[in-house]
Design an enzyme around this catalytic site. Structure first.
Site, short mmCIF file in Angstrom:
data_model
loop_
_atom_site.label_atom_id
_atom_site.label_comp_id
_atom_site.label_asym_id
_atom_site.label_seq_id
_atom_site.Cartn_x
_atom_site.Cartn_y
_atom_site.Cartn_z
N CYS A 161 -30.94 -57.71 1.68
CA CYS A 161 -31.45 -56.50 2.35
C CYS A 161 -32.38 -55.71 1.44
O CYS A 161 -32.05 -55.43 0.29
CB CYS A 161 -30.27 -55.63 2.77
SG CYS A 161 -30.76 -54.06 3.48
N CYS A 163 -34.20 -46.13 16.04
CA CYS A 163 -33.34 -46.58 14.96
C CYS A 163 -33.56 -45.63 13.79
O CYS A 163 -34.69 -45.49 13.31
CB CYS A 163 -33.73 -48.01 14.61
SG CYS A 163 -32.99 -48.61 13.10
N CYS A 198 -29.54 -47.57 -0.49
CA CYS A 198 -28.16 -47.89 -0.11
C CYS A 198 -27.43 -48.41 -1.34
O CYS A 198 -27.99 -49.17 -2.13
CB CYS A 198 -28.16 -48.96 0.98
SG CYS A 198 -26.49 -49.35 1.56
N CYS A 211 -34.43 -53.54 8.03
CA CYS A 211 -34.22 -52.26 7.36
C CYS A 211 -34.75 -52.27 5.93
O CYS A 211 -34.60 -53.21 5.19
CB CYS A 211 -32.75 -51.86 7.47
SG CYS A 211 -31.64 -52.50 6.27
N GLU A 254 -37.14 -44.58 6.78
CA GLU A 254 -37.73 -45.39 7.84
C GLU A 254 -37.06 -45.17 9.18
O GLU A 254 -35.86 -44.96 9.25
CB GLU A 254 -37.52 -46.87 7.51
CG GLU A 254 -38.27 -47.32 6.33
CD GLU A 254 -38.13 -48.83 6.16
OE1 GLU A 254 -38.59 -49.32 5.13
OE2 GLU A 254 -37.57 -49.49 7.04
N CYS A 299 -26.33 -55.36 -0.34
CA CYS A 299 -26.26 -56.69 0.29
C CYS A 299 -27.44 -57.52 -0.24
O CYS A 299 -28.55 -57.00 -0.38
CB CYS A 299 -26.31 -56.59 1.80
SG CYS A 299 -24.95 -55.61 2.46
N1 SAH Z 1 -25.78 -50.32 6.45
C1 SAH Z 1 -25.52 -50.51 7.81
C2 SAH Z 1 -26.62 -49.96 8.69
C3 SAH Z 1 -27.96 -50.63 8.48
S1 SAH Z 1 -28.16 -51.67 9.83
C4 SAH Z 1 -25.28 -51.98 8.09
O1 SAH Z 1 -25.54 -52.78 7.22
O2 SAH Z 1 -24.79 -52.27 9.18
C5 SAH Z 1 -29.39 -52.71 9.33
C6 SAH Z 1 -29.13 -54.08 9.89
O3 SAH Z 1 -30.22 -54.91 9.51
C7 SAH Z 1 -27.86 -54.67 9.31
O4 SAH Z 1 -27.19 -55.45 10.26
C8 SAH Z 1 -28.45 -55.55 8.22
O5 SAH Z 1 -27.55 -56.52 7.84
C9 SAH Z 1 -29.71 -56.05 8.88
N2 SAH Z 1 -30.70 -56.57 7.93
C10 SAH Z 1 -30.95 -56.18 6.67
N3 SAH Z 1 -31.93 -56.89 6.13
C11 SAH Z 1 -32.30 -57.79 7.09
C12 SAH Z 1 -33.28 -58.83 7.13
N4 SAH Z 1 -34.06 -59.06 6.10
N5 SAH Z 1 -33.39 -59.55 8.27
C13 SAH Z 1 -32.61 -59.27 9.34
N6 SAH Z 1 -31.69 -58.30 9.36
C14 SAH Z 1 -31.54 -57.57 8.24
FE1 SF4 Z 2 -26.88 -51.25 2.85
FE2 SF4 Z 2 -28.65 -53.04 3.73
FE3 SF4 Z 2 -26.13 -53.77 3.25
FE4 SF4 Z 2 -26.64 -52.18 5.36
S1 SF4 Z 2 -27.36 -54.26 5.07
S2 SF4 Z 2 -25.00 -51.94 3.84
S3 SF4 Z 2 -28.35 -50.97 4.52
S4 SF4 Z 2 -27.62 -53.02 1.71
#
Ligand code: SAH
Ligand code: SF4
Length: 354
Positions: free
Chosen positions: A131, A117, A124, A345, A96, A128
């Site tokens: 996510c 982006c 991943c 993401c 994406e 988390c």
């Molecule tokens: N893995 C790295 C890079 C991905 S950044 C990281 O986690 O920083 C993607 C961003 O989107 C991260 O800050 C993540 O926490 C956020 N994100 C993921 N799922 C989300 C959601 N459902 N709503 C808002 N932000 C989200």
């Molecule tokens: Fe991975 Fe999503 Fe956590 Fe970023 S926020 S480290 S993409 S699982």
């Protein structure tokens, strides 16, 4: 499937010299010409390279590829002009990207025209809990060429050049430093993509060894940290990565970064109802932001299909933001422009793979 052909957009000058030599071409100016086609003119077909002899063009076309990514879906947000692109890469995996046009600043100024982006991995491993990217684990790292190829594919879609790059798509970029660092070197190389490092932000969920490798690389990019909780208790509840590298390890690494960077670190903080948005959480975030002299981006959680987390009310988000501002922490509350297009993401890919 036939083995994928290597992507020339991930090759350094030395690697291009080697590739040309294998085809019997040893004159140095040919590498310069090839670099100009790849980087300056963004050639998508070897046939465009009219100053290269036809036999050399054919030889290159048989072994290498220029254009790895095909945009297979895109969705435009109804509110903004934010566009989410889903790309198919060589082995049919999906990644994406999000295209974000410049916001005009208060004084009518804009420092960038088009932000992209990009993703760094397919899926991943960090898992988390909130996510979409981590739901099905890690498929694989993106190669250097695939990381860079996203920029070319997005520019073709947008019809203009990207001048601001954020690694906030799928994956944890600092778990793929092997391919990220060479990509950053090419992206910032004046003879390659020539993007200013201050227009590049790498986001990490707190991968300490990766952070130290990025710091040691000396590439002066900006850093964003997906914090989402200013204590181990909150972070460990939603981010398994915190058990591996708790705040006692992450904070010193961030202090090391902060001491050697010209830019403030950005702490990304998703507001999730009942998890991290109480007044006490805001105070804890204030202390940490002060210690790191960081700025804070608050992002109301973007609900993910199949996950139970909720975003707090608008009032609750604003009140959290006010607490930070009252302590003079530079803070933005960013309602995601692309909420209606699953812009957080991993969400668009999730729709295609589940
Ligand atoms: N893995 C790295 C890079 C991905 S950044 C990281 O986690 O920083 C993607 C961003 O989107 C991260 O800050 C993540 O926490 C956020 N994100 C993921 N799922 C989300 C959601 N459902 N709503 C808002 N932000 C989200
Ligand atoms: Fe991975 Fe999503 Fe956590 Fe970023 S926020 S480290 S993409 S699982």
């Amino acid at each position: 499937m036939p083995p994928a052909r290597p992507l020339l957009c991930g090759f350094t000058r030395d690697a291009l010299v080697g590739a040309l030599a294998e085809l019997g071409e040893t004159r140095a100016y040919r590498a310069t010409q090839l670099m100009e086609w790849i980087w300056k003119k963004r050639a998508s077909d070897f046939e465009q390279m009219t100053n290269l002899p036809p036999a050399l063009r054919h030889g290159l076309a048989e072994r290498y590829s220029l254009c790895p990514l095909a945009v297979v879906d895109h969705s435009q947000s109804a509110t903004g002009r934010t566009r989410k692109l889903l790309c198919r890469i060589q082995d049919d995996e999906l990644v994406e990207m999000v295209l974000i046009p410049a916001a005009v600043g208060d004084a009518g100024t804009q420092s960038t025209r088009l932000t992209l982006c990009v993703s760094s991995q397919v899926g991943c491993a960090f898992g988390c809990k909130f996510c979409a990217s981590g739901l099905h684990g890690l498929k694989r790292n993106l190669t250097t060429g695939e990381i860079i190829g996203q920029i070319f594919a997005a520019e073709r879609e947008a019809g203009e050049r990207v001048d601001n790059l954020v690694f906030m798509g799928m994956g944890e970029p600092l778990a793929n430093t092997e391919n990220l660092l060479p990509a950053l070197r090419l992206i910032t190389d004046p003879h390659a993509l020539a993007l200013s490092p201050r227009h590049i932000t790498v986001s990490t969920s707190g991968n300490v060894p990766g952070l130290l490798k990025l710091a040691n690389s000396g590439i002066p990019v900006r850093l964003a940290v997906s914090l989402h909780g200013a204590t181990d208790e909150v972070r460990s509840r939603i981010m398994p990565v915190n058990r591996r590298w708790p705040l006692a390890e992450l904070i010193p690494a961030l202090e090391t970064w902060q001491a050697s960077s010209k830019h403030k670190i950005t702490l990304e903080y998703i507001l999730i109802s009942g998890v991290n948005n109480a007044p006490q959480h805001a105070q804890e975030l204030v202390s940490l932001a002060q210690r790191l002299r960081a700025k804070v981006n608050l992002i109301p959680y973007n609900p993910v299909q199949g996950l139970d987390w909720q975003r707090p009310s608008e009032d609750a988000c604003r009140s959290f933001c006010r607490t930070l501002l009252s302590h003079h922490i530079p803070t933005t509350l960013r309602y995601e422009k692309g909420l209606d297009i699953n812009a957080a993401c991993g969400q668009l890919r999730l729709r295609h793979t589940s």
